[in-house]
Structures are given as C-alpha cells and as structure tokens.
Design an enzyme around this catalytic site. Structure first.
Site, mmCIF file in Angstrom:
data_model
loop_
_atom_site.group_PDB
_atom_site.id
_atom_site.type_symbol
_atom_site.label_atom_id
_atom_site.label_comp_id
_atom_site.label_asym_id
_atom_site.label_seq_id
_atom_site.Cartn_x
_atom_site.Cartn_y
_atom_site.Cartn_z
ATOM 1 N N CYS A 12 0.855 -1.181 0.000
ATOM 2 C CA CYS A 12 0.000 0.000 0.000
ATOM 3 C C CYS A 12 0.895 1.236 0.000
ATOM 4 C CB CYS A 12 -0.913 0.002 1.227
ATOM 5 S SG CYS A 12 -0.019 0.155 2.800
ATOM 6 N N HIS A 39 5.590 -6.387 8.035
ATOM 7 C CA HIS A 39 5.382 -7.790 8.380
ATOM 8 C C HIS A 39 5.740 -8.684 7.198
ATOM 9 C CE1 HIS A 39 2.392 -6.196 11.520
ATOM 10 N NE2 HIS A 39 3.479 -6.585 12.138
ATOM 11 N N CYS A 96 2.350 6.261 8.246
ATOM 12 C CA CYS A 96 1.357 6.451 7.184
ATOM 13 C C CYS A 96 0.526 7.705 7.477
ATOM 14 C CB CYS A 96 0.447 5.223 7.123
ATOM 15 S SG CYS A 96 -0.964 5.403 6.022
ATOM 16 N N HIS A 124 -1.731 -4.792 18.555
ATOM 17 C CA HIS A 124 -1.196 -4.471 17.231
ATOM 18 C C HIS A 124 -0.426 -3.156 17.320
ATOM 19 C CE1 HIS A 124 -1.159 -3.126 13.025
ATOM 20 N NE2 HIS A 124 -1.278 -4.404 12.707
ATOM 21 N N GLU A 126 -0.075 -0.598 15.412
ATOM 22 C CA GLU A 126 -0.804 0.628 15.089
ATOM 23 C C GLU A 126 -1.720 1.032 16.236
ATOM 24 O OE1 GLU A 126 -4.377 2.124 12.198
ATOM 25 O OE2 GLU A 126 -2.927 0.749 11.292
ATOM 26 N N THR A 165 -6.500 1.231 10.805
ATOM 27 C CA THR A 165 -6.646 1.441 9.355
ATOM 28 C C THR A 165 -6.844 0.143 8.571
ATOM 29 O OG1 THR A 165 -4.240 1.393 9.028
ATOM 30 C CG2 THR A 165 -5.278 3.564 9.345
ATOM 31 N N CYS A 193 -8.327 2.647 6.134
ATOM 32 C CA CYS A 193 -7.686 3.139 4.918
ATOM 33 C C CYS A 193 -8.485 2.694 3.701
ATOM 34 C CB CYS A 193 -6.261 2.587 4.857
ATOM 35 S SG CYS A 193 -5.411 2.938 3.311
ATOM 36 N N SER A 221 0.941 -10.458 9.956
ATOM 37 C CA SER A 221 0.304 -9.299 9.332
ATOM 38 C C SER A 221 -1.197 -9.310 9.574
ATOM 39 C CB SER A 221 0.590 -9.290 7.822
ATOM 40 O OG SER A 221 -0.240 -8.367 7.163
ATOM 41 N N SER A 222 -1.691 -8.301 10.274
ATOM 42 C CA SER A 222 -3.113 -8.212 10.589
ATOM 43 C C SER A 222 -3.961 -8.098 9.321
ATOM 44 C CB SER A 222 -3.370 -6.999 11.487
ATOM 45 O OG SER A 222 -4.744 -6.786 11.696
#
Length: 283
Positions: A12, A39, A96, A124, A126, A165, A193, A221-222
C-alpha cells in the site's frame, strides 16, 4: 487453467513510503528501524543484509546522536517521539498519513474531554501507537462480541470512535451499529484506509468466482489475516502462504486440477513475491 492476481494486491502507499525510506539509507552506518519495518520476513532479512537492523522500543535509551531511526508506517505513541528526541538520534518518520490522521483525531478528542473507543486489535503496533496519543480515557474493541459486552454508564460523555486502518470493514460496520444502539452521544470516524477497503472488497469478489484462492503475506500481518478470513468465507479451498516456497508438491498438484486460481496479497507483500507465486501456479 487461469491464474488471476487481484489488481490491488501488495504494497500500500504507507508501506511503499516506509520501504523506500529504508532502502534509501542502505550503506549508511548506524541505521535502524524501530521494530520490524513491515510484516514480511524476506524484506526484513534483505534490509539486515544491507546493514539496516531493528531496534526495539525498550532499547531506545541506548541510541545516540550517531544513530538514525526509521519509524515504520504503523506509527508510534507520543512518548516514543519524546524518548527518541532525548537521545539526539536522527528520526525519519515514515508513519502512514492515514495513521497520523487518527493520532490527531484522538489527541484532539482527549483534549476536549471525550472518551475514545478504538476499534482494532489490542496489541497491534498501530493500535498501541493510537493509544499513546490518548491523554484521557480510552477503550479498545476488537470484535463483535466485545462490542456486545461493552457497557458505559456515563451517558453525558461524548464518545469518539476511530478504527485501526487495516481493520475488517464489514466487522467495523457491525461494531459501529452495535455501539450506536448502546451509546447515545457517539461520533464515529471511519478511519479504515481506503486501500484496505478496496483490497478487501476486491479479494471477496475474486474469491467468490475462483476454484482456489491464495493469500500471500506475513503470518503476523493483521491485514493479511483479514484477507485470508474474507477469502476463506467465499472460497473453501483457500491457502495462506508467505511465499512461493510454502506451496509444496501436494498443494501444487491440487492446484493444477482446478480451472481458476485467484491470488491476493497483504499490504506488506512485495511485487516480486507475488510474481513468484503467480509463476509457480503457471507451471
């Protein structure tokens, strides 16, 4: 046999920015990422081979003004910035922009005396960063069950709702609907996002018309995990792999017997890894 790759699979915008920043400083001395940059084990290993290592948050105080630290796209708490500043290290902030927007929202909400509800996965990176910009009361809700169980007695308090996000958009909508029935004074900011929403919708549509679906990305990776859950809900023959190496001979034989294979990938998956998966499916 037809092999189809989702149009928006892979990096992304935020991850691309962070990766470009890191690779732009290979060959320099004392360059670190604050935690794993993304990740993806292959990217992390490649950066390490090129001289960029990982420093964890509990080692920040060991840094000096000779060090350069890259903040990853997940972002960090305000206290982390403060600690970094005291070391004198050079900071390259690759947070980000969509995550920075959430930091601003919760910071302003907290300053106004509002309660912050963060829809996301506790623990997580974030979400931990978002929590670190809340100066007042906050709660994290990570599931429909948690939303159903959430109770808040102070009806006069205004409540600000934001989301991680990369959270599952369908689950986010369900949680917001539940909270809306339980809470009176609530203001919701959909901070998922757009790229995440597009990727999830695209994966759902592709999986629905495929005989087999492959989701590529890091196990931790979520956003990739959520892609897998979405695809598995549409296609019973769905595989979660980190790279083409994870496709063993038995799996490959099964894939050769189907007519339509779909491939999607998480936001931390480089194009070359996606291409390798595509190529092996073509054999």
């Amino acid at each position: 046999m037809r092999v189809e790759v989702a149009r928006n699979a892979g990096f992304c915008f935020g991850v691309t920015k962070a990766v470009q920043t890191a690779y732009g400083h290979t060959g320099e001395s004392h360059v670190h990422t604050l935690g794993p940059l993304i990740h993806n084990e292959e990217v992390i290993k490649d950066l390490k081979d090129k001289g960029i290592d990982i420093v964890e948050e509990d080692k920040i105080e060991e840094l000096t003004d000779k060090d350069t630290v890259i903040i990853r796209s997940h972002g960090v708490a305000k206290s982390v910035y403060d600690r970094l500043e005291k070391t004198g290290a050079k900071v390259l902030d690759s947070t980000c922009p969509f995550v920075l927007k959430i930091h601003r929202i919760v910071r302003e909400a907290s300053a106004a005396g509002k309660v912050v509800l963060i829809i996301g996965n506790e623990g997580h990176a974030e979400v931990e960063g978002i929590k670190g910009w809340c100066s007042g009361e906050y709660h994290v809700i990570g599931s429909i069950e948690a939303a159903e169980a959430f109770e808040y007695a102070e009806s006069d308090k205004e409540i600000c709702v934001v989301s991680q996000t990369t959270f599952n958009y369908k689950t986010f909508k369900s949680i917001v609907e539940i909270l809306g029935r339980k809470l009176y004074n609530i203001v919701v900011s959909n901070t998922i996002c757009n790229a995440t929403e597009v990727r999830q919708n695209e994966a759902k549509e592709l999986a629905a018309c495929c005989d087999a679906m492959i989701v590529v990305g890091g196990r931790s990776s979520s956003n990739t995990q959520k892609l897998y859950e979405i695809c598995a809900g549409e296609c019973s023959d769905t595989y979660f792999i980190q790279s083409a190496k994870d496709i063993d001979s038995d799996t490959l034989e099964r894939l050769k017997k189907v007519e339509h294979i779909g491939i999607t990938a998480g936001a931390s998956t480089p194009k070359n890894i996606i291409q390798e998966v595509f190529d092996i499916c073509q054999i």
